[in-house]
Design a protein around this motif. Structure first.
Motif, PDB file in Angstrom:
ATOM      1  N   ARG A 166     -10.306  -4.479  -3.333  1.00 26.54           N
ATOM      2  CA  ARG A 166      -9.928  -3.170  -2.806  1.00 26.54           C
ATOM      3  C   ARG A 166      -9.849  -3.183  -1.292  1.00 26.54           C
ATOM      4  NH1 ARG A 166      -9.824   0.884  -6.272  1.00 26.54           N
ATOM      5  NH2 ARG A 166      -9.993   2.415  -4.608  1.00 26.54           N
ATOM      6  N   GLY A 167     -10.515  -4.137  -0.649  1.00 27.77           N
ATOM      7  CA  GLY A 167     -10.492  -4.200   0.807  1.00 27.77           C
ATOM      8  C   GLY A 167      -9.307  -4.961   1.372  1.00 27.77           C
ATOM      9  N   ALA A 168      -8.440  -5.502   0.504  1.00 23.53           N
ATOM     10  CA  ALA A 168      -7.327  -6.289   0.995  1.00 23.53           C
ATOM     11  C   ALA A 168      -6.341  -5.411   1.750  1.00 23.53           C
ATOM     12  CB  ALA A 168      -6.620  -6.983  -0.173  1.00 23.53           C
ATOM     13  N   ALA A 169      -5.751  -5.983   2.762  1.00 23.37           N
ATOM     14  CA  ALA A 169      -4.735  -5.280   3.546  1.00 23.37           C
ATOM     15  C   ALA A 169      -3.631  -6.270   3.872  1.00 23.37           C
ATOM     16  CB  ALA A 169      -5.332  -4.712   4.830  1.00 23.37           C
ATOM     17  N   SER A 170      -2.404  -5.767   3.905  1.00 19.75           N
ATOM     18  CA  SER A 170      -1.286  -6.631   4.250  1.00 19.75           C
ATOM     19  C   SER A 170      -1.356  -6.969   5.737  1.00 19.75           C
ATOM     20  CB  SER A 170       0.026  -5.913   3.940  1.00 19.75           C
ATOM     21  OG  SER A 170       0.215  -4.832   4.849  1.00 19.75           O
ATOM     22  N   PRO A 171      -0.631  -8.013   6.161  1.00 18.77           N
ATOM     23  CA  PRO A 171      -0.633  -8.356   7.589  1.00 18.77           C
ATOM     24  C   PRO A 171      -0.229  -7.185   8.485  1.00 18.77           C
ATOM     25  CG  PRO A 171       0.321 -10.139   6.325  1.00 18.77           C
ATOM     26  CD  PRO A 171       0.116  -9.013   5.364  1.00 18.77           C
ATOM     27  N   VAL A 172       0.759  -6.407   8.046  1.00 17.32           N
ATOM     28  CA  VAL A 172       1.188  -5.251   8.854  1.00 17.32           C
ATOM     29  C   VAL A 172       0.072  -4.218   8.924  1.00 17.32           C
ATOM     30  CG1 VAL A 172       2.803  -3.309   8.989  1.00 17.32           C
ATOM     31  CG2 VAL A 172       3.639  -5.599   8.393  1.00 17.32           C
ATOM     32  N   GLU A 173      -0.568  -3.952   7.781  1.00 12.42           N
ATOM     33  CA  GLU A 173      -1.649  -2.968   7.767  1.00 12.42           C
ATOM     34  C   GLU A 173      -2.813  -3.427   8.635  1.00 12.42           C
ATOM     35  OE1 GLU A 173      -0.965  -1.142   3.247  1.00 12.42           O
ATOM     36  OE2 GLU A 173      -2.264  -2.894   3.576  1.00 12.42           O
ATOM     37  N   ALA A 174      -3.120  -4.725   8.591  1.00 14.78           N
ATOM     38  CA  ALA A 174      -4.223  -5.235   9.409  1.00 14.78           C
ATOM     39  C   ALA A 174      -3.921  -5.091  10.891  1.00 14.78           C
ATOM     40  CB  ALA A 174      -4.481  -6.695   9.054  1.00 14.78           C
ATOM     41  N   ARG A 175      -2.679  -5.310  11.291  1.00 15.02           N
ATOM     42  CA  ARG A 175      -2.314  -5.172  12.706  1.00 15.02           C
ATOM     43  C   ARG A 175      -2.348  -3.709  13.134  1.00 15.02           C
ATOM     44  NH1 ARG A 175       3.214  -8.255  13.521  1.00 15.02           N
ATOM     45  NH2 ARG A 175       2.820  -7.690  15.716  1.00 15.02           N
TER      46      ARG A 175
END
Length: 239
Positions: A166-175
Protein backbone atom coordinates in the motif's frame (compact mmCIF):
# COMPACT_ATOMS: atom_id res chain seq x y z
CA UNK A 1 13.78 -79.75 -20.91
CA UNK A 2 12.10 -82.28 -18.58
CA UNK A 3 9.68 -80.82 -16.05
CA UNK A 4 9.68 -83.96 -13.93
CA UNK A 5 11.58 -84.74 -10.75
CA UNK A 6 14.33 -87.31 -10.38
CA UNK A 7 11.78 -90.04 -9.56
CA UNK A 8 9.65 -89.23 -12.59
CA UNK A 9 6.83 -87.47 -10.78
CA UNK A 10 5.70 -84.09 -12.15
CA UNK A 11 7.38 -81.06 -10.65
CA UNK A 12 4.59 -78.76 -9.49
CA UNK A 13 6.95 -75.83 -9.01
CA UNK A 14 8.29 -76.17 -12.54
CA UNK A 15 4.79 -76.35 -13.98
CA UNK A 16 3.76 -73.27 -12.04
CA UNK A 17 6.82 -71.40 -13.27
CA UNK A 18 6.03 -72.35 -16.86
CA UNK A 19 2.47 -71.12 -16.53
CA UNK A 20 3.66 -67.94 -14.88
CA UNK A 21 6.13 -67.33 -17.70
CA UNK A 22 3.36 -67.66 -20.28
CA UNK A 23 1.38 -64.85 -18.67
CA UNK A 24 1.44 -61.29 -19.90
CA UNK A 25 3.42 -58.86 -17.74
CA UNK A 26 0.24 -57.28 -16.34
CA UNK A 27 -1.05 -60.72 -15.31
CA UNK A 28 2.19 -61.40 -13.42
CA UNK A 29 1.64 -58.25 -11.42
CA UNK A 30 4.06 -56.20 -13.55
CA UNK A 31 2.77 -52.97 -15.05
CA UNK A 32 4.40 -51.80 -18.23
CA UNK A 33 4.55 -47.99 -18.25
CA UNK A 34 3.62 -48.03 -21.92
CA UNK A 35 0.18 -49.33 -20.96
CA UNK A 36 -1.87 -50.24 -24.05
CA UNK A 37 1.18 -49.44 -26.21
CA UNK A 38 3.34 -52.08 -24.52
CA UNK A 39 3.35 -54.46 -27.47
CA UNK A 40 5.64 -54.16 -30.48
CA UNK A 41 7.25 -50.94 -31.71
CA UNK A 42 4.49 -48.83 -30.19
CA UNK A 43 6.15 -49.13 -26.78
CA UNK A 44 9.24 -47.23 -27.98
CA UNK A 45 7.09 -44.62 -29.70
CA UNK A 46 5.16 -44.10 -26.47
CA UNK A 47 8.31 -43.65 -24.39
CA UNK A 48 9.86 -41.28 -26.93
CA UNK A 49 6.68 -39.20 -26.98
CA UNK A 50 6.58 -39.18 -23.18
CA UNK A 51 10.09 -37.77 -23.02
CA UNK A 52 9.21 -34.95 -25.41
CA UNK A 53 5.99 -33.81 -23.74
CA UNK A 54 6.61 -30.58 -21.77
CA UNK A 55 3.89 -31.45 -19.23
CA UNK A 56 5.23 -33.23 -16.11
CA UNK A 57 3.97 -36.83 -16.34
CA UNK A 58 4.52 -40.02 -14.35
CA UNK A 59 3.12 -43.53 -14.74
CA UNK A 60 2.61 -45.26 -11.40
CA UNK A 61 1.29 -48.40 -9.79
CA UNK A 62 -2.09 -48.17 -8.08
CA UNK A 63 -0.44 -47.58 -4.70
CA UNK A 64 1.60 -44.68 -6.08
CA UNK A 65 4.99 -46.23 -6.86
CA UNK A 66 6.54 -44.42 -9.85
CA UNK A 67 7.29 -46.71 -12.79
CA UNK A 68 8.49 -44.00 -15.13
CA UNK A 69 8.66 -40.21 -15.06
CA UNK A 70 9.38 -37.94 -17.98
CA UNK A 71 12.11 -35.27 -17.84
CA UNK A 72 9.55 -32.51 -17.20
CA UNK A 73 8.38 -34.30 -14.03
CA UNK A 74 11.91 -35.06 -12.83
CA UNK A 75 12.88 -31.43 -13.39
CA UNK A 76 10.63 -30.41 -10.50
CA UNK A 77 13.18 -32.05 -8.18
CA UNK A 78 16.27 -31.25 -10.22
CA UNK A 79 16.72 -34.98 -10.85
CA UNK A 80 17.23 -37.32 -13.76
CA UNK A 81 14.01 -39.09 -14.84
CA UNK A 82 15.29 -42.47 -13.69
CA UNK A 83 15.89 -41.14 -10.18
CA UNK A 84 12.14 -41.01 -9.49
CA UNK A 85 11.56 -44.66 -10.34
CA UNK A 86 10.51 -46.56 -7.24
CA UNK A 87 9.56 -43.43 -5.32
CA UNK A 88 5.99 -42.97 -4.16
CA UNK A 89 3.88 -40.01 -5.27
CA UNK A 90 2.90 -39.36 -1.65
CA UNK A 91 6.60 -39.04 -0.79
CA UNK A 92 7.09 -36.53 -3.58
CA UNK A 93 3.91 -34.50 -3.19
CA UNK A 94 2.01 -33.32 -0.14
CA UNK A 95 -1.75 -33.35 -0.77
CA UNK A 96 -3.57 -30.27 0.46
CA UNK A 97 -6.58 -32.41 1.40
CA UNK A 98 -6.22 -36.13 2.15
CA UNK A 99 -9.93 -36.48 1.38
CA UNK A 100 -9.05 -36.18 -2.31
CA UNK A 101 -6.60 -39.08 -1.99
CA UNK A 102 -9.16 -41.14 -0.04
CA UNK A 103 -11.70 -40.55 -2.82
CA UNK A 104 -9.23 -41.89 -5.40
CA UNK A 105 -8.37 -44.91 -3.23
CA UNK A 106 -12.03 -45.77 -2.79
CA UNK A 107 -12.71 -45.40 -6.50
CA UNK A 108 -9.86 -47.79 -7.35
CA UNK A 109 -11.15 -50.28 -4.79
CA UNK A 110 -14.57 -50.21 -6.43
CA UNK A 111 -13.11 -50.53 -9.93
CA UNK A 112 -14.22 -47.09 -11.04
CA UNK A 113 -12.23 -45.27 -13.68
CA UNK A 114 -12.41 -41.56 -13.95
CA UNK A 115 -10.14 -38.54 -13.67
CA UNK A 116 -9.32 -37.42 -10.14
CA UNK A 117 -7.72 -34.05 -9.33
CA UNK A 118 -5.53 -33.76 -6.23
CA UNK A 119 -4.27 -30.38 -5.05
CA UNK A 120 -0.63 -30.76 -4.02
CA UNK A 121 2.38 -28.83 -2.85
CA UNK A 122 6.05 -29.77 -2.94
CA UNK A 123 9.48 -28.28 -2.44
CA UNK A 124 11.43 -27.84 -5.67
CA UNK A 125 14.79 -29.56 -5.78
CA UNK A 126 16.38 -26.78 -7.82
CA UNK A 127 15.87 -23.76 -5.56
CA UNK A 128 14.10 -25.21 -2.51
CA UNK A 129 11.05 -23.01 -3.11
CA UNK A 130 7.65 -24.39 -2.18
CA UNK A 131 5.41 -24.84 -5.20
CA UNK A 132 1.76 -25.66 -5.63
CA UNK A 133 -0.24 -27.31 -8.36
CA UNK A 134 -2.70 -30.01 -9.26
CA UNK A 135 -2.06 -33.67 -9.97
CA UNK A 136 -4.60 -35.20 -12.30
CA UNK A 137 -4.71 -38.94 -11.67
CA UNK A 138 -6.14 -41.07 -14.46
CA UNK A 139 -6.45 -44.89 -14.20
CA UNK A 140 -5.22 -46.36 -17.49
CA UNK A 141 -4.63 -49.71 -19.15
CA UNK A 142 -6.70 -52.76 -19.94
CA UNK A 143 -10.07 -52.54 -18.14
CA UNK A 144 -9.72 -56.21 -17.16
CA UNK A 145 -6.57 -55.48 -15.16
CA UNK A 146 -7.30 -54.50 -11.60
CA UNK A 147 -5.86 -52.50 -10.03
CA UNK A 148 -4.92 -50.36 -13.02
CA UNK A 149 -1.82 -48.31 -13.56
CA UNK A 150 -2.14 -44.59 -12.89
CA UNK A 151 -1.22 -41.77 -15.23
CA UNK A 152 -0.33 -38.66 -13.20
CA UNK A 153 -0.17 -35.26 -14.93
CA UNK A 154 1.08 -32.27 -12.99
CA UNK A 155 -0.14 -28.75 -13.60
CA UNK A 156 2.23 -26.35 -11.87
CA UNK A 157 0.48 -23.31 -10.54
CA UNK A 158 2.39 -20.22 -11.48
CA UNK A 159 3.18 -18.00 -8.54
CA UNK A 160 0.91 -14.99 -8.58
CA UNK A 161 2.76 -11.68 -8.60
CA UNK A 162 2.97 -10.17 -5.18
CA UNK A 163 0.52 -7.29 -4.78
CA UNK A 164 2.14 -3.90 -4.57
CA UNK A 165 2.39 -2.73 -0.98
CA UNK A 166 0.00 0.00 0.00
CA UNK A 167 2.98 2.31 0.47
CA UNK A 168 4.18 1.94 -3.11
CA UNK A 169 4.34 5.07 -5.22
CA UNK A 170 5.19 5.57 -8.86
CA UNK A 171 8.35 7.51 -9.76
CA UNK A 172 6.23 10.56 -10.65
CA UNK A 173 4.30 10.36 -7.39
CA UNK A 174 7.53 10.01 -5.40
CA UNK A 175 8.99 13.11 -7.05
CA UNK A 176 5.80 15.07 -6.37
CA UNK A 177 5.99 14.06 -2.71
CA UNK A 178 9.66 14.98 -2.48
CA UNK A 179 8.99 18.47 -3.87
CA UNK A 180 5.96 18.88 -1.60
CA UNK A 181 8.07 17.86 1.41
CA UNK A 182 10.51 20.61 0.49
CA UNK A 183 7.74 23.22 0.57
CA UNK A 184 7.10 23.61 -3.16
CA UNK A 185 3.69 24.87 -4.23
CA UNK A 186 1.42 22.93 -6.53
CA UNK A 187 2.25 25.28 -9.42
CA UNK A 188 6.01 24.98 -8.91
CA UNK A 189 5.76 21.20 -8.66
CA UNK A 190 3.93 21.19 -11.98
CA UNK A 191 6.55 23.41 -13.58
CA UNK A 192 9.40 21.22 -12.31
CA UNK A 193 7.82 18.03 -13.58
CA UNK A 194 6.10 19.29 -16.72
CA UNK A 195 2.61 18.76 -15.28
CA UNK A 196 -0.40 21.01 -15.06
CA UNK A 197 -1.76 22.05 -11.69
CA UNK A 198 -4.66 19.69 -12.24
CA UNK A 199 -2.19 16.90 -13.01
CA UNK A 200 -0.35 17.43 -9.74
CA UNK A 201 -3.60 17.52 -7.78
CA UNK A 202 -4.74 14.35 -9.53
CA UNK A 203 -1.67 12.46 -8.28
CA UNK A 204 -1.95 13.90 -4.77
CA UNK A 205 -5.62 12.95 -4.58
CA UNK A 206 -4.90 9.38 -5.68
CA UNK A 207 -2.17 9.05 -3.06
CA UNK A 208 -4.46 10.43 -0.36
CA UNK A 209 -7.14 7.86 -1.22
CA UNK A 210 -4.65 5.01 -1.41
CA UNK A 211 -3.05 5.83 1.92
CA UNK A 212 -6.28 7.02 3.55
CA UNK A 213 -4.93 10.34 4.75
CA UNK A 214 -6.07 13.95 4.32
CA UNK A 215 -3.94 16.96 3.53
CA UNK A 216 -0.49 17.46 2.09
CA UNK A 217 1.27 17.40 5.47
CA UNK A 218 -0.20 13.99 6.29
CA UNK A 219 0.75 12.72 2.83
CA UNK A 220 4.40 13.75 3.31
CA UNK A 221 4.51 12.22 6.78
CA UNK A 222 3.02 8.99 5.47
CA UNK A 223 5.55 8.92 2.62
CA UNK A 224 8.41 8.96 5.13
CA UNK A 225 6.82 6.26 7.29
CA UNK A 226 6.28 4.00 4.27
CA UNK A 227 9.80 4.51 2.99
CA UNK A 228 8.79 6.33 -0.19
CA UNK A 229 10.98 9.30 0.74
CA UNK A 230 14.54 8.96 1.98
CA UNK A 231 14.87 9.98 5.65
CA UNK A 232 18.55 10.97 5.18
CA UNK A 233 18.23 13.37 2.26
CA UNK A 234 17.84 17.13 2.09
CA UNK A 235 16.38 18.51 -0.06
CA UNK A 236 13.84 15.66 0.22
CA UNK A 237 14.33 12.89 -2.35
CA UNK A 238 12.65 9.63 -3.25
CA UNK A 239 14.08 6.60 -1.44
Amino acid sequence: MDNGTADGTPDADADAAAVEGDKAPCERGDVDPAGPYAGGPWRNYFLILLDRIPTPIAVCRAHGEVLIANPAMAEQWGAAPGALRGRNLLDLFQPRAMAQVDRLTEALRLGRRSRYPVEVRWRAGTDGAEREGELTIDPVGDPSVNPPALLALLRVRESAPQPAPRGAASPVEARILALAAGGATTASIGTALGLTVDGVNYHLTRLARRWRVQGRTALVARAYVLGVLSPDSWPPAPA
